[in-house]
Design an enzyme around this catalytic site. Structure first.
Site, short mmCIF file in Angstrom:
data_model
loop_
_atom_site.label_atom_id
_atom_site.label_comp_id
_atom_site.label_asym_id
_atom_site.label_seq_id
_atom_site.Cartn_x
_atom_site.Cartn_y
_atom_site.Cartn_z
N TYR A 107 0.84 -1.21 0.00
CA TYR A 107 0.00 0.00 0.00
C TYR A 107 0.88 1.26 0.00
O TYR A 107 0.40 2.36 -0.25
CB TYR A 107 -0.94 0.05 1.21
CG TYR A 107 -1.93 -1.09 1.31
CD1 TYR A 107 -2.05 -2.03 0.29
CD2 TYR A 107 -2.74 -1.22 2.42
CE1 TYR A 107 -2.95 -3.08 0.40
CE2 TYR A 107 -3.66 -2.26 2.54
CZ TYR A 107 -3.75 -3.19 1.52
OH TYR A 107 -4.63 -4.22 1.63
N HIS A 150 0.71 -11.68 2.12
CA HIS A 150 -0.35 -11.02 1.36
C HIS A 150 -1.01 -11.90 0.31
O HIS A 150 -2.17 -11.72 -0.03
CB HIS A 150 0.24 -9.77 0.67
CG HIS A 150 -0.74 -8.68 0.45
ND1 HIS A 150 -0.44 -7.36 0.65
CD2 HIS A 150 -2.04 -8.69 0.07
CE1 HIS A 150 -1.49 -6.62 0.38
NE2 HIS A 150 -2.48 -7.41 0.03
N1 LIG Z 1 -5.51 -8.61 1.63
C1 LIG Z 1 -5.76 -8.00 0.48
O1 LIG Z 1 -5.22 -8.36 -0.58
C2 LIG Z 1 -6.72 -6.87 0.43
C3 LIG Z 1 -7.32 -6.53 -0.80
C4 LIG Z 1 -8.22 -5.49 -0.82
C5 LIG Z 1 -8.51 -4.80 0.34
N2 LIG Z 1 -7.90 -5.09 1.52
C6 LIG Z 1 -8.15 -4.37 2.76
O2 LIG Z 1 -9.56 -4.21 2.92
C7 LIG Z 1 -9.87 -2.85 3.03
C8 LIG Z 1 -11.28 -2.54 2.55
O3 LIG Z 1 -11.46 -2.94 1.22
P1 LIG Z 1 -11.49 -1.91 -0.01
O4 LIG Z 1 -10.71 -0.73 0.34
O5 LIG Z 1 -11.09 -2.69 -1.19
O6 LIG Z 1 -13.02 -1.56 -0.21
P2 LIG Z 1 -14.32 -1.45 0.70
O7 LIG Z 1 -14.00 -1.16 2.10
O8 LIG Z 1 -15.15 -2.65 0.41
O9 LIG Z 1 -15.03 -0.20 0.03
C9 LIG Z 1 -14.44 1.07 0.05
C10 LIG Z 1 -15.32 2.01 -0.74
O10 LIG Z 1 -16.60 2.13 -0.12
C11 LIG Z 1 -16.91 3.51 0.15
N3 LIG Z 1 -17.60 3.54 1.44
C12 LIG Z 1 -17.15 3.05 2.62
N4 LIG Z 1 -18.09 3.21 3.56
C13 LIG Z 1 -19.14 3.84 2.99
C14 LIG Z 1 -20.40 4.29 3.45
N5 LIG Z 1 -20.78 4.10 4.70
N6 LIG Z 1 -21.23 4.91 2.57
C15 LIG Z 1 -20.86 5.08 1.29
N7 LIG Z 1 -19.67 4.69 0.78
C16 LIG Z 1 -18.82 4.06 1.63
C17 LIG Z 1 -15.58 4.20 0.22
O11 LIG Z 1 -15.71 5.52 -0.24
P3 LIG Z 1 -15.52 6.80 0.75
O12 LIG Z 1 -14.07 6.86 1.09
O13 LIG Z 1 -16.00 7.92 -0.09
O14 LIG Z 1 -16.39 6.56 1.94
C18 LIG Z 1 -14.74 3.40 -0.78
O15 LIG Z 1 -14.94 3.89 -2.08
C19 LIG Z 1 -8.76 -2.19 2.21
O16 LIG Z 1 -8.68 -0.80 2.38
C20 LIG Z 1 -7.57 -2.96 2.67
O17 LIG Z 1 -7.13 -2.51 3.93
C21 LIG Z 1 -7.01 -6.17 1.57
#
Ligand SMILES: NC(=O)c1ccc[n+]([C@@H]2O[C@H](COP(=O)([O-])OP(=O)(O)OC[C@H]3O[C@@H](n4cnc5c(N)ncnc54)[C@H](OP(=O)(O)O)[C@@H]3O)[C@@H](O)[C@H]2O)c1
Length: 687
Positions: free
Chosen positions: A433, A490
């Site tokens: 990241y 990862h």
């Molecule tokens: N191990 C891995 O390979 C891996 C892969 C992917 C992700 N991850 C981890 O998982 C975390 C979460 O997954 P992600 O970042 O892929 O996506 P996510 O949490 O599923 O979705 C994030 C999106 O949702 C929006 N959002 C969040 N809460 C909201 C709400 N209450 N109302 C409206 N929109 C909302 C955010 O926009 P706003 O900012 O505008 O609210 C953002 O665009 C990552 O940040 C990372 O730490 C790990």
């Protein structure tokens, strides 16, 4: 210990924010570890790193052989990095260009942030330039004249020894019907002692009030074509100021002592945090002081200040001098609240009220301002209100009104700090990241005891023994921590999808050795299928605490060849954790399905909860920890507010049966995007 163990039964999670997020036990290196059911995700976590940095693209050296896989891989790997402190800008040259363009969603986020930073800086430097030609020489002149009169102190204004004022009290507080901020207009008496008010008037009369030079010409020359939403409005606000709306005369003085004096009295009445949705530097801000620039104004007969909103003043370095540690610190600083101080007795002038107005358009289309509420001036009185409130300084009909105006400064807040201030205590980051320095800086800034927060990090897959230890050590160094609570591998292979059972075992054993030296409380994996997990379990001497995989509503019934093989993970004592719980990286239209889709919002309406809250609750109610990512404080708060309701069994079943949104980021909805590695491996092994 900060985390109290909360016993979980289906639908019976402890309610705990702030400061007591429910936890589930995981198997640590030295015994059980409490794992918070909620954390803040930080993938593409631009806000953190942007705080002190310029954002650039960093293409990663790719070793991708499978063109079908490439698209998904590229999406996962396009990262925004930012390493250069604002003060040491220089161009960054990369060894290699990205082999294919990053996905538009990532590009647009990166571009948005980059634009925002550039706009902020351009706006600050343009204003600085305008000011250099207008208000700066004027203010310097005022200051020089005050100095030649031996300053405020020699006229009886002793800001360092607090004057014995009458007890300060709130006279009234009201929220305007038209208010966007919902911050109540707050009127306080006794903020300045009457002797101090008199002394300010006397000394500034000697300094000499005058009309400041006009900014109008400079502003008119500025092209408005290139402006984005909100910016144009900012400019119009400034223009409004200049279009003879304010006809007062001015003495402008800088004083850190007066800023501190007011801060001590008024800080309590100002919101800790402010969500700015206007202009280009949107996001969460936190208060940091009174800008030490004071506009002392004199209104005589016929002079007033027509309807306007106060402009937000922007800085790229903290101008508040009182705190030596943060003065001059780079960042995005803006003012959002006005402090209006009244200095003389309204009995000696007529008119001059502060009127909060709203626009009325009559049938002919002409605009009129109608007063919604008024504040009467009084000696030592202060009115605090959001810059955004439309208001006027009513014209003075006779006599002279004296007042002083200044602004409250806020600083753009890092997303981790924003989430933690709302009760989150777990942050999920990773080496790729490229934001661990920012995350670490945020954690340091919050000055919490180490057992008050939980950090998950990840090292890349496919590393040999020495590279494993080096990568894990680098995470600690970037985070500025002696240990992480959870370190994950990862990916079951390297990011180019090259890997084998043997390589997985080598990396796992190396990670165990690293963790045993006290550098991680627990270790685990991410993106692992049943067979990949088995590879590791064959050699593991330390429990595999967690498998972090993509899992959200819509994947509840995926086949056992996928990573969402929950039952198998559970049977092996591995905690199954969800990433992308809101389907953030899913392809449109799936990426909004868990934000505002009809299924989740329909269920949510029955519980008085939002769609995202239902989607997250479905996970935590099964004991599956979530790490939703959001840089919007209101969303962070909403996502945390999921521990006070239970989804009924029939709703849980409907959500489990949902087929949409499908898994995102991989070649096939059947394998969660990760288990395809198996086939690749088999091919490699056959060869
Ligand atoms: N191990 C891995 O390979 C891996 C892969 C992917 C992700 N991850 C981890 O998982 C975390 C979460 O997954 P992600 O970042 O892929 O996506 P996510 O949490 O599923 O979705 C994030 C999106 O949702 C929006 N959002 C969040 N809460 C909201 C709400 N209450 N109302 C409206 N929109 C909302 C955010 O926009 P706003 O900012 O505008 O609210 C953002 O665009 C990552 O940040 C990372 O730490 C790990």
């Amino acid at each position: 210990m900060f985390f109290a163990l909360v016993l979980l039964s289906l639908g019976q999670l402890g309610t705990a924010l702030p400061g007591g997020i429910p936890v589930v036990p995981i198997k640590g290196v030295q015994g059980p570890v409490d794992f918070p059911l909620l954390g803040i995700g930080t993938w593409q976590y631009n806000n953190t790193v942007a705080k002190t940095s310029r954002v650039v693209w960093q293409p990663l050296p790719l070793r991708v052989h499978d063109p079908q896989f490439r698209a998904g891989f590229q999406q996962n790997m396009a990262v925004v990095v930012a390493e250069l402190p604002v003060k040491q800008r220089r161009s960054v040259v990369f060894a290699e260009e990205p082999s294919s363009p990053p996905p538009s969603s990532i590009l647009s986020e990166q571009a948005r942030l980059q634009r925002m930073m550039q706009r902020h800086e351009m706006s600050v430097s343009a204003t600085r330039q305008q000011n250099l030609e207008t208000i700066v020489p004027f203010a310097r002149d005022c200051q020089k004249r005050l100095d030649s009169l031996h300053g405020w102190e020699s006229h009886g204004i002793h800001l360092k020894q607090q004057e014995a004022t009458e007890a300060m009290k709130v006279v009234e507080q009201f929220v305007l019907a038209t208010s966007n901020s919902q911050f109540p207009v707050t009127v306080l008496d006794g903020v300045l002692h009457e002797d101090m008010c008199r002394a300010f008037i006397d000394v500034h009369e000697k300094v000499g009030f005058a009309r400041p030079p006009s900014l109008l010409e400079h502003l008119v020359e500025t092209s408005m074509e290139d402006f984005e939403d909100g910016e144009e409005e900012d400019l119009l606000v400034k223009l409004a100021y200049e279009q003879a709306k304010n006809t007062s005369e001015l003495v402008q003085i800088e004083s850190s002592d007066f800023a501190d004096y007011l801060w001590e009295k008024l800080e309590h009445y100002l919101p800790e945090r402010h969500q700015n949705d206007r202009g280009f530097a949107t996001g969460v801000y936190e208060k940091c002081g009174v800008i030490p620039v004071f506009r002392f104004m004199r209104y005589q007969k016929g002079q007033g200040f027509k309807a306007h909103r106060d402009p937000s003043r922007s800085y790229v370095e903290n101008p508040v001098k009182s705190s030596a540690s943060t003065h001059g610190e780079p960042g995005i600083y803006k003012s959002f609240f006005t402090i209006a101080l009244y200095l003389n007795d309204p009995a000696v002038f007529e008119g001059g009220k502060l009127n909060f107005v709203k626009v009325q358009v009559d049938q002919s289309g002409s605009k009129e301002y109608e007063s919604q509420a008024s504040v009467c001036p009084a000696v030592g009185r202060c009115a605090l209100f959001a810059h955004d409130e439309l208001h006027e300084g009513g014209g003075v009909q006779s006599g002279t009104k004296y007042m002083c105006q200044c602004d409250v400064l806020y600083k753009w807040v890092d997303t981790v700090i924003s989430a933690f201030s709302l009760g989150y205590r777990h942050v999920d980051t990773a080496a790729i990241y490229q934001n661990q320095k920012g995350v670490g800086a945020a954690l340091a800034e919050m000055k919490m005891e180490r057992d008050e927060f939980f950090v998950t990090s990840k090292i890349p897959g496919g590393l040999n023994a020495s590279a494993t230890a080096a990568a894990a050590d680098a995470c600690l160094e970037e985070l500025g921590l002696k240990f992480v609570d959870l370190m994950l591998i990862h990916f079951p292979a390297d990011f180019g999808k090259n890997g084998s059972a043997k390589e997985r075992q080598t990396e796992w054993t190396a990670l165990e050795n690293w963790a045993k030296s006290g550098k991680a409380r627990a270790i685990g994996v991410s993106h692992y299928c049943r067979r990949q997990l088995d590879d590791v379990l064959k050699v593991a001497t330390v429990p595999v605490a967690v498998n972090q995989v993509q899992y959200h509503v819509g994947m509840g019934t995926a086949p056992t060849t996928s990573t969402d093989d929950r039952d198998y993970m559970r049977a092996k004592g591995v905690l199954y954790q969800s990433f992308s719980p809101l389907c953030g990286p899913c392809n449109p239209p799936d990426n909004t399905e868990l934000l505002n889709g009809t299924l989740i919002t329909g269920i949510g309406a029955r519980y008085n909860k939002t769609g995202p809250q239902v989607a997250l609750r479905w996970l935590v109610q099964q004991g599956i920890p979530v790490i939703p990512k959001s840089h919007v404080a209101a969303h962070q708060k909403e996502n945390a507010d999921i521990f006070d309701f239970n989804l009924q069994a029939q709703d849980m079943a409907i959500l489990t049966a949902a087929k949409r949104p499908a898994v995102g980021g991989g070649p096939s909805p059947q394998d969660s995007g990760d288990c395809g590695i198996l086939e690749e491996e088999e091919k490699v092994m056959v060869v």
